[in-house]
Scaffold this motif. Sequence first.
Motif, PDB file in Angstrom:
ATOM      1  N   ASP A 143       0.805  -1.215   0.000  1.00  0.00           N
ATOM      2  CA  ASP A 143       0.000   0.000   0.000  1.00  0.00           C
ATOM      3  C   ASP A 143       0.838   1.266   0.000  1.00  0.00           C
ATOM      4  O   ASP A 143       0.411   2.306  -0.507  1.00  0.00           O
ATOM      5  CB  ASP A 143      -0.904   0.005   1.244  1.00  0.00           C
ATOM      6  CG  ASP A 143      -1.762  -1.238   1.314  1.00  0.00           C
ATOM      7  OD1 ASP A 143      -2.719  -1.343   0.529  1.00  0.00           O
ATOM      8  OD2 ASP A 143      -1.460  -2.118   2.148  1.00  0.00           O
ATOM      9  N   ILE A 144       2.049   1.190   0.567  1.00  0.00           N
ATOM     10  CA  ILE A 144       2.907   2.358   0.703  1.00  0.00           C
ATOM     11  C   ILE A 144       4.332   1.945   0.350  1.00  0.00           C
ATOM     12  O   ILE A 144       4.867   0.997   0.923  1.00  0.00           O
ATOM     13  CB  ILE A 144       2.876   2.916   2.140  1.00  0.00           C
ATOM     14  CG1 ILE A 144       1.451   3.277   2.551  1.00  0.00           C
ATOM     15  CG2 ILE A 144       3.789   4.130   2.269  1.00  0.00           C
ATOM     16  CD1 ILE A 144       1.287   3.541   4.042  1.00  0.00           C
ATOM     17  N   LEU A 145       4.933   2.652  -0.589  1.00  0.00           N
ATOM     18  CA  LEU A 145       6.334   2.425  -0.924  1.00  0.00           C
ATOM     19  C   LEU A 145       7.195   3.444  -0.186  1.00  0.00           C
ATOM     20  O   LEU A 145       6.855   4.630  -0.130  1.00  0.00           O
ATOM     21  CB  LEU A 145       6.559   2.564  -2.427  1.00  0.00           C
ATOM     22  CG  LEU A 145       6.372   1.303  -3.264  1.00  0.00           C
ATOM     23  CD1 LEU A 145       6.462   1.641  -4.745  1.00  0.00           C
ATOM     24  CD2 LEU A 145       7.418   0.243  -2.913  1.00  0.00           C
ATOM     25  N   GLN A 146       8.317   2.978   0.353  1.00  0.00           N
ATOM     26  CA  GLN A 146       9.207   3.823   1.143  1.00  0.00           C
ATOM     27  C   GLN A 146      10.633   3.810   0.589  1.00  0.00           C
ATOM     28  O   GLN A 146      11.586   3.472   1.299  1.00  0.00           O
ATOM     29  CB  GLN A 146       9.215   3.337   2.598  1.00  0.00           C
ATOM     30  CG  GLN A 146       7.859   3.393   3.277  1.00  0.00           C
ATOM     31  CD  GLN A 146       7.878   2.709   4.624  1.00  0.00           C
ATOM     32  OE1 GLN A 146       8.262   1.546   4.726  1.00  0.00           O
ATOM     33  NE2 GLN A 146       7.480   3.425   5.658  1.00  0.00           N
ATOM     34  N   PRO A 147      10.813   4.188  -0.662  1.00  0.00           N
ATOM     35  CA  PRO A 147      12.183   4.242  -1.182  1.00  0.00           C
ATOM     36  C   PRO A 147      12.993   5.298  -0.441  1.00  0.00           C
ATOM     37  O   PRO A 147      12.466   6.314   0.005  1.00  0.00           O
ATOM     38  CB  PRO A 147      11.986   4.627  -2.652  1.00  0.00           C
ATOM     39  CG  PRO A 147      10.651   5.300  -2.700  1.00  0.00           C
ATOM     40  CD  PRO A 147       9.824   4.653  -1.636  1.00  0.00           C
ATOM     41  N   ASP A 148      14.279   5.042  -0.299  1.00  0.00           N
ATOM     42  CA  ASP A 148      15.177   5.984   0.365  1.00  0.00           C
ATOM     43  C   ASP A 148      15.928   6.756  -0.711  1.00  0.00           C
ATOM     44  O   ASP A 148      16.622   6.173  -1.540  1.00  0.00           O
ATOM     45  CB  ASP A 148      16.166   5.231   1.268  1.00  0.00           C
ATOM     46  CG  ASP A 148      16.968   6.150   2.153  1.00  0.00           C
ATOM     47  OD1 ASP A 148      17.588   7.087   1.614  1.00  0.00           O
ATOM     48  OD2 ASP A 148      16.997   5.933   3.378  1.00  0.00           O
ATOM     49  N   ALA A 175       7.904   6.942  -7.961  1.00  0.00           N
ATOM     50  CA  ALA A 175       6.623   7.525  -7.544  1.00  0.00           C
ATOM     51  C   ALA A 175       5.621   7.519  -8.693  1.00  0.00           C
ATOM     52  O   ALA A 175       4.435   7.224  -8.496  1.00  0.00           O
ATOM     53  CB  ALA A 175       6.829   8.947  -7.038  1.00  0.00           C
ATOM     54  N   ALA A 176       6.076   7.837  -9.897  1.00  0.00           N
ATOM     55  CA  ALA A 176       5.176   7.863 -11.046  1.00  0.00           C
ATOM     56  C   ALA A 176       4.633   6.481 -11.360  1.00  0.00           C
ATOM     57  O   ALA A 176       3.441   6.312 -11.670  1.00  0.00           O
ATOM     58  CB  ALA A 176       5.908   8.441 -12.260  1.00  0.00           C
ATOM     59  N   VAL A 207      -0.645   3.246  -5.360  1.00  0.00           N
ATOM     60  CA  VAL A 207       0.234   3.018  -4.223  1.00  0.00           C
ATOM     61  C   VAL A 207       0.857   4.351  -3.817  1.00  0.00           C
ATOM     62  O   VAL A 207       1.329   5.117  -4.652  1.00  0.00           O
ATOM     63  CB  VAL A 207       1.338   1.999  -4.567  1.00  0.00           C
ATOM     64  CG1 VAL A 207       2.391   1.923  -3.471  1.00  0.00           C
ATOM     65  CG2 VAL A 207       0.706   0.619  -4.788  1.00  0.00           C
ATOM     66  N   ALA A 208       0.843   4.617  -2.525  1.00  0.00           N
ATOM     67  CA  ALA A 208       1.351   5.877  -2.002  1.00  0.00           C
ATOM     68  C   ALA A 208       2.867   5.836  -1.841  1.00  0.00           C
ATOM     69  O   ALA A 208       3.473   4.767  -1.725  1.00  0.00           O
ATOM     70  CB  ALA A 208       0.702   6.181  -0.658  1.00  0.00           C
TER      71      ALA A 208
END
Length: 384
Positions: free
Chosen positions: A252-257, A271-272, A279-280
């Motif tokens: 549901d949520i992506l957290q790339p650094d 993000a795109a 997905v946020a």
Amino acid sequence: MPAIASIEYFRVPPRWLYVKVTDVEGNFGWGEASLEGHSEAVEGALESFKARFIGWEANDIEHIWQAVWRLGFYRGGPVLQSALSGLDIALWDLKGRRLNIPIHDLLGGKVRNKVKVYAWIGGDRPDSVKVQAEARKAQGFKAVKMNATADIGWLDSPASLDSAAERLATVKSLGLDAGVDFHGRIHKPMAKQLAKLLEPFRPLFIEEPLLSENYEGIEELSNLTSIPIALGERLHSRWDVKKFLNSKATIDILQPDISHVGGISELRRIAAIAEAYDVAIAPHCPLGSIALAACLQIGASTPNHVIQEMSIGIHYNVEAGEEDITSYVTNPEFFAVKDGFVEVTNGPGLGIEIDEDFVRTVSKGAKAWRSGGFVGEDGGLREW
């Protein structure tokens, strides 16, 4: 267009790696290539970048990004992508400064005037969670992230999970939202139980409920809980992310650094792609001032960005080799938190002004940071 004249890097406390790129006309930009516990490896990659890219046009950010990715034969991974992140962020900052516009303008302009933020509190010990959460609330945060557990084994007593629910309940009782970070420490037999135990307290998300390489386990777990699942700090490119979007594993949520995925350029692309799957994006960032400033530029200009992690306000002892992120900038008000948000500013480039004299001073003789890790009662290793 001016060519790159120099690429410098600085190991700064507590565990960050800053990068400065200067062109032949004296324009400069700052980036961050921090990879916690692996500074020397990233520094080696940056040395190779110096040999390759000095003399290239500083304006050609995408061309340089593609050259790192495609000309070295071996692609991706945390070391190369972190080094690329430092270079990429610095080039975006340089371009924004040269044109006297913020990076969010270069990315198409603002989609919001302020970015929602949360702060990490640790919180895996009952005696400290309330104190830490209250301190974050006093700093202006309305949301925090806390550790689920410290040293749960592969298959431990179910009673060892009860503390996580109690600590989450404590934080929620203060009127704060909270994400719960499993940090990949918990294996599937325990993760399934803990997710179910936390559901009544409605956390914002559970982060890395299993290690990202345990793809099949995450797919199974995503079908067993209603809590949003977040992960991404150990994914290093859009290709790593792709399998989690085009799959039965509900992320549901992506957290790339931004310091591990190839910088602003790659985080923007991730993000795109995520937006097309509903997905946020909530970038991982327990890092330094440059990484955070870059994330805020993404947050200002990215439609599916929902919240930003930040480590501001953790005041370390510089004599012990640690320091707060605001110590490295001359305009700390850039990071001011008010009612759970950070205002989007219009300063050039990243919008922050690095205290270069301080960076150069503290980097002299700075030691590479090492994770202490976790060891269980049986002497076996646990995930950091």
